[in-house]
Write a protein that holds these residues in place. Structure first.
Motif, PDB file in Angstrom:
ATOM      1  N   UNK A   3       0.807  -1.221   0.000  1.00 29.82           N
ATOM      2  CA  UNK A   3       0.000   0.000   0.000  1.00 29.82           C
ATOM      3  C   UNK A   3       0.834   1.261   0.000  1.00 29.82           C
ATOM      4  N   UNK A   4       2.007   1.245   0.661  1.00 33.61           N
ATOM      5  CA  UNK A   4       2.824   2.458   0.688  1.00 33.61           C
ATOM      6  C   UNK A   4       3.346   2.807  -0.699  1.00 33.61           C
ATOM      7  N   UNK A   5       3.642   1.801  -1.529  1.00 34.00           N
ATOM      8  CA  UNK A   5       4.078   2.052  -2.907  1.00 34.00           C
ATOM      9  C   UNK A   5       2.923   2.623  -3.717  1.00 34.00           C
ATOM     10  N   UNK A   6       1.738   2.054  -3.565  1.00 35.88           N
ATOM     11  CA  UNK A   6       0.573   2.561  -4.278  1.00 35.88           C
ATOM     12  C   UNK A   6       0.240   3.981  -3.855  1.00 35.88           C
ATOM     13  N   UNK A   7       0.341   4.272  -2.576  1.00 33.34           N
ATOM     14  CA  UNK A   7       0.104   5.635  -2.083  1.00 33.34           C
ATOM     15  C   UNK A   7       1.099   6.611  -2.692  1.00 33.34           C
ATOM     16  N   UNK A  60      12.266  -4.408  -8.996  1.00 32.07           N
ATOM     17  CA  UNK A  60      11.999  -3.307  -9.909  1.00 32.07           C
ATOM     18  C   UNK A  60      10.512  -3.238 -10.230  1.00 32.07           C
ATOM     19  N   UNK A  61       9.953  -2.048 -10.156  1.00 32.90           N
ATOM     20  CA  UNK A  61       8.540  -1.816 -10.426  1.00 32.90           C
ATOM     21  C   UNK A  61       8.409  -0.767 -11.527  1.00 32.90           C
ATOM     22  N   UNK A  74      11.226   2.854 -14.166  1.00 31.31           N
ATOM     23  CA  UNK A  74      10.996   1.954 -13.040  1.00 31.31           C
ATOM     24  C   UNK A  74      11.756   2.411 -11.808  1.00 31.31           C
ATOM     25  N   UNK A  75      11.305   1.919 -10.673  1.00 28.55           N
ATOM     26  CA  UNK A  75      11.938   2.206  -9.394  1.00 28.55           C
ATOM     27  C   UNK A  75      12.295   0.883  -8.720  1.00 28.55           C
ATOM     28  N   UNK A  76      13.267   0.926  -7.818  1.00 36.30           N
ATOM     29  CA  UNK A  76      13.641  -0.232  -7.031  1.00 36.30           C
ATOM     30  C   UNK A  76      12.909  -0.100  -5.701  1.00 36.30           C
ATOM     31  N   UNK A  77      12.007  -1.026  -5.412  1.00 37.40           N
ATOM     32  CA  UNK A  77      11.140  -0.881  -4.232  1.00 37.40           C
ATOM     33  C   UNK A  77      11.710  -1.522  -2.972  1.00 37.40           C
ATOM     34  N   UNK A  78      12.912  -2.088  -3.053  1.00 33.65           N
ATOM     35  CA  UNK A  78      13.529  -2.665  -1.847  1.00 33.65           C
ATOM     36  C   UNK A  78      14.686  -1.853  -1.392  1.00 33.65           C
TER      37      UNK A  78
END
Length: 78
Positions: A3-7, A60-61, A74-78
């Motif tokens: 949810x924090x990524x979606x926000x 990667x997202x 794209x971003x690295x979400x980790x």
């Protein structure tokens, strides 16, 4: 997706940015899952990620694309 990524994605103040003759388009949170097809998953939902040189990383997202070339943003979400 977390949810924090979606926000974060929903908080972008713009969905399209133009610089000269190039435009970057950002996906909404509703479009993110489908945007991963061809990068981290195939059309059947199977993983395309790996740990080798040149592999797409699981962290990667894809959040958008560049209009001229179609390259993913794209971003690295980790």
């Amino acid at each position: 997706m977390r949810n924090d990524i979606l926000d974060m994605v929903n908080s972008f103040p713009f969905k399209e940015v133009s610089v000269g003759y190039r435009t970057v388009t950002l996906f909404s949170s509703d479009e993110l899952e489908k945007a991963q097809i061809g990068y981290c998953i195939d059309t059947n939902g199977q993983s395309l990620t790996g740990n080798g040189d040149g592999d797409w990383l699981q962290s990667w997202l894809v959040i958008g694309y560049e209009d001229e070339t179609g390259d993913p943003i794209f971003i690295d979400i980790f």
